[in-house]
Design a protein around this motif. Structure first.
Motif, PDB file in Angstrom:
ATOM      1  N   ASP A   1      -8.543  -7.316   2.920  1.00  0.00           N
ATOM      2  CA  ASP A   1      -7.249  -7.355   2.235  1.00  0.00           C
ATOM      3  C   ASP A   1      -7.430  -7.188   0.724  1.00  0.00           C
ATOM      4  N   GLY A   2      -8.538  -7.690   0.193  1.00  0.00           N
ATOM      5  CA  GLY A   2      -8.821  -7.513  -1.230  1.00  0.00           C
ATOM      6  C   GLY A   2      -9.021  -6.039  -1.579  1.00  0.00           C
ATOM      7  N   LYS A   3      -9.740  -5.320  -0.708  1.00  0.00           N
ATOM      8  CA  LYS A   3      -9.927  -3.873  -0.923  1.00  0.00           C
ATOM      9  C   LYS A   3      -8.583  -3.152  -0.824  1.00  0.00           C
ATOM     10  N   ARG A   4      -7.759  -3.562   0.138  1.00  0.00           N
ATOM     11  CA  ARG A   4      -6.429  -2.945   0.295  1.00  0.00           C
ATOM     12  C   ARG A   4      -5.566  -3.204  -0.941  1.00  0.00           C
ATOM     13  N   ARG A   5      -5.645  -4.425  -1.457  1.00  0.00           N
ATOM     14  CA  ARG A   5      -4.855  -4.764  -2.644  1.00  0.00           C
ATOM     15  C   ARG A   5      -5.253  -3.868  -3.809  1.00  0.00           C
ATOM     16  N   MET A   6      -6.553  -3.603  -3.926  1.00  0.00           N
ATOM     17  CA  MET A   6      -7.051  -2.724  -4.993  1.00  0.00           C
ATOM     18  C   MET A   6      -6.492  -1.306  -4.831  1.00  0.00           C
ATOM     19  N   LEU A   7      -6.508  -0.778  -3.611  1.00  0.00           N
ATOM     20  CA  LEU A   7      -5.954   0.552  -3.361  1.00  0.00           C
ATOM     21  C   LEU A   7      -4.466   0.599  -3.726  1.00  0.00           C
ATOM     22  N   LEU A   8      -3.741  -0.444  -3.344  1.00  0.00           N
ATOM     23  CA  LEU A   8      -2.309  -0.501  -3.634  1.00  0.00           C
ATOM     24  C   LEU A   8      -2.069  -0.556  -5.140  1.00  0.00           C
ATOM     25  N   GLN A   9      -2.885  -1.340  -5.837  1.00  0.00           N
ATOM     26  CA  GLN A   9      -2.713  -1.454  -7.288  1.00  0.00           C
ATOM     27  C   GLN A   9      -2.940  -0.096  -7.955  1.00  0.00           C
ATOM     28  N   MET A  10      -3.873   0.679  -7.424  1.00  0.00           N
ATOM     29  CA  MET A  10      -4.115   2.019  -7.982  1.00  0.00           C
ATOM     30  C   MET A  10      -2.931   2.938  -7.686  1.00  0.00           C
ATOM     31  N   LEU A  11      -2.384   2.834  -6.468  1.00  0.00           N
ATOM     32  CA  LEU A  11      -1.220   3.667  -6.123  1.00  0.00           C
ATOM     33  C   LEU A  11      -0.025   3.341  -7.016  1.00  0.00           C
ATOM     34  N   PHE A  12       0.182   2.064  -7.266  1.00  0.00           N
ATOM     35  CA  PHE A  12       1.351   1.675  -8.060  1.00  0.00           C
ATOM     36  C   PHE A  12       1.263   2.197  -9.498  1.00  0.00           C
ATOM     37  N   VAL A  13       0.076   2.204 -10.099  1.00  0.00           N
ATOM     38  CA  VAL A  13      -0.009   2.670 -11.493  1.00  0.00           C
ATOM     39  C   VAL A  13      -0.097   4.194 -11.577  1.00  0.00           C
ATOM     40  N   GLU A  14      -0.507   4.842 -10.488  1.00  0.00           N
ATOM     41  CA  GLU A  14      -0.670   6.298 -10.510  1.00  0.00           C
ATOM     42  C   GLU A  14       0.679   7.017 -10.505  1.00  0.00           C
ATOM     43  N   GLY A  15       1.701   6.392  -9.905  1.00  0.00           N
ATOM     44  CA  GLY A  15       3.042   6.990  -9.904  1.00  0.00           C
ATOM     45  C   GLY A  15       3.987   6.154 -10.741  1.00  0.00           C
ATOM     46  N   ASN A  16       5.271   6.381 -10.545  1.00  0.00           N
ATOM     47  CA  ASN A  16       6.294   5.561 -11.225  1.00  0.00           C
ATOM     48  C   ASN A  16       7.105   4.832 -10.158  1.00  0.00           C
ATOM     49  N   HIS A  17       6.733   3.598  -9.915  1.00  0.00           N
ATOM     50  CA  HIS A  17       7.369   2.824  -8.841  1.00  0.00           C
ATOM     51  C   HIS A  17       8.132   1.649  -9.444  1.00  0.00           C
ATOM     52  N   PHE A  18       9.435   1.819  -9.549  1.00  0.00           N
ATOM     53  CA  PHE A  18      10.279   0.762 -10.115  1.00  0.00           C
ATOM     54  C   PHE A  18      11.178   0.222  -9.002  1.00  0.00           C
ATOM     55  N   CYS A  19      10.613  -0.710  -8.249  1.00  0.00           N
ATOM     56  CA  CYS A  19      11.278  -1.175  -7.017  1.00  0.00           C
ATOM     57  C   CYS A  19      12.718  -1.641  -7.222  1.00  0.00           C
ATOM     58  N   PRO A  20      13.043  -2.402  -8.271  1.00  0.00           N
ATOM     59  CA  PRO A  20      14.417  -2.905  -8.362  1.00  0.00           C
ATOM     60  C   PRO A  20      15.462  -1.792  -8.447  1.00  0.00           C
ATOM     61  N   GLY A  21      15.062  -0.590  -8.895  1.00  0.00           N
ATOM     62  CA  GLY A  21      16.024   0.491  -9.021  1.00  0.00           C
ATOM     63  C   GLY A  21      15.897   1.536  -7.930  1.00  0.00           C
ATOM     64  N   CYS A  22      15.173   1.230  -6.881  1.00  0.00           N
ATOM     65  CA  CYS A  22      14.900   2.234  -5.846  1.00  0.00           C
ATOM     66  C   CYS A  22      15.719   1.951  -4.597  1.00  0.00           C
ATOM     67  N   GLU A  23      16.385   2.979  -4.101  1.00  0.00           N
ATOM     68  CA  GLU A  23      17.205   2.847  -2.893  1.00  0.00           C
ATOM     69  C   GLU A  23      16.375   2.430  -1.678  1.00  0.00           C
ATOM     70  N   LYS A  24      15.068   2.686  -1.725  1.00  0.00           N
ATOM     71  CA  LYS A  24      14.205   2.378  -0.574  1.00  0.00           C
ATOM     72  C   LYS A  24      13.733   0.915  -0.570  1.00  0.00           C
ATOM     73  N   SER A  25      14.004   0.190  -1.644  1.00  0.00           N
ATOM     74  CA  SER A  25      13.534  -1.199  -1.737  1.00  0.00           C
ATOM     75  C   SER A  25      13.983  -2.002  -0.520  1.00  0.00           C
ATOM     76  N   GLY A  26      13.038  -2.707   0.085  1.00  0.00           N
ATOM     77  CA  GLY A  26      13.342  -3.475   1.298  1.00  0.00           C
ATOM     78  C   GLY A  26      13.063  -2.709   2.575  1.00  0.00           C
ATOM     79  N   ASP A  27      12.978  -1.376   2.461  1.00  0.00           N
ATOM     80  CA  ASP A  27      12.629  -0.525   3.606  1.00  0.00           C
ATOM     81  C   ASP A  27      11.336   0.243   3.342  1.00  0.00           C
ATOM     82  N   CYS A  28      10.684  -0.072   2.233  1.00  0.00           N
ATOM     83  CA  CYS A  28       9.563   0.738   1.749  1.00  0.00           C
ATOM     84  C   CYS A  28       8.230   0.187   2.267  1.00  0.00           C
ATOM     85  N   LEU A  29       7.454   1.061   2.872  1.00  0.00           N
ATOM     86  CA  LEU A  29       6.168   0.640   3.432  1.00  0.00           C
ATOM     87  C   LEU A  29       5.184   0.246   2.329  1.00  0.00           C
TER      88      LEU A  29
END
Ligand code: SF4
Ligand code: FES
Length: 246
Positions: free
Chosen positions: A84-112
């Protein structure tokens, strides 16, 4: 789930999981109601191995569960603190690589991506954000293409090719310039053969491909992953993304 006596099983975090000949670890686990974290896998589509979120240990060796065939009596480690620690690291890289602003996203709550980040206990970006400049393609009459949220999982690429028979999408570029491309003379979605009824239109695990003129049909707070964590939900997906299990 009960395992038939004549069916081979592997052991996933101390639980027996039966499998069919040729089935992958992830497909068999998913069918049995076990959650192996993943972003680029879908039961209707061919294997990709793009995201590596599904990395597990089989008899001590790191492998991608979505591309590794199940074998009898294999000991599979899935939800350990190390993995899970390795997965968290991958996720952290994905989040900074794009522009993910969850509170303003229509997919929030349905987003994998968001649901998996919560599941892995991710509390912040950890790395410095890239804030890349990416276009929003609003040229299609019925669908948005929001490349700021694209995680390059290739699900739309495979869905368009394998199910829709259209090849609307491709991945191109190099290094940090890798991006989703649209197969049309202008490169715009509106000039392609893409249609809102395509399987590729409903398969995006994040908010990168969304229908126009539909927002907040289900209020924030009442959406799928608002109701229960992803690991507590059956994920036997057979269709699109919102209500049937992405
Ligand atoms: Fe994956 Fe969505 Fe990006 Fe397509 S648009 S590659 S489905 S994140
Ligand atoms: Fe296995 Fe993405 S789900 S590599």
């Amino acid at each position: 789930m009960s395992n038939r006596a004549d069916q081979p099983c592997f052991v996933l975090d101390q639980q027996a999981v039966s499998f069919e000949e040729g089935e992958t670890l992830l497909a068999a686990a998913n069918r049995a109601g076990h959650h192996i974290p993943h972003l680029c896998w879908h039961p209707r589509l061919g294997q990709s191995g793009a995201c590596r979120l599904c990395t597990v240990k089989v008899d001590g060796r790191l492998v991608a569960a979505c591309t590794t065939r199940a074998t009898p009596d294999a000991q599979v480690e899935n939800r350990s603190a190390e993995l899970d620690g390795k997965r968290r690291m991958l996720l952290q890289m994905l989040f900074v690589e794009g522009n993910h602003f969850c509170p303003g996203c229509e997919k929030s709550g349905d987003c994998l991506l968001q649901a998996t980040a919560y599941e892995m206990g991710m509390t912040g970006p950890k790395f410095e954000e890239f804030y890349p400049l990416r276009p929003v393609d609003a040229s299609h009459p019925d669908m948005w293409l929001e490349l700021n949220r694209c995680i390059l999982c290739k699900l739309c690429v495979r869905a368009s090719h394998e199910v829709d028979g259209k090849d609307v999408f491709a991945i191109g570029g190099h290094g940090v310039g890798v991006q989703l491309l649209v197969n049309s003379a202008s490169g715009k979605l509106g000039d392609s053969s893409f249609s809102a009824g395509d399987f590729a239109a409903s398969v995006c695990p994040v908010g990168a491909i969304l229908p126009k003129r539909r927002g907040f049909a289900v209020p924030i707070g009442e959406r799928r992953f608002d109701r229960a964590p992803i690991s507590e939900q059956g994920e036997q997906r057979d269709g699109g993304s919102d209500d049937d299990g992405d």
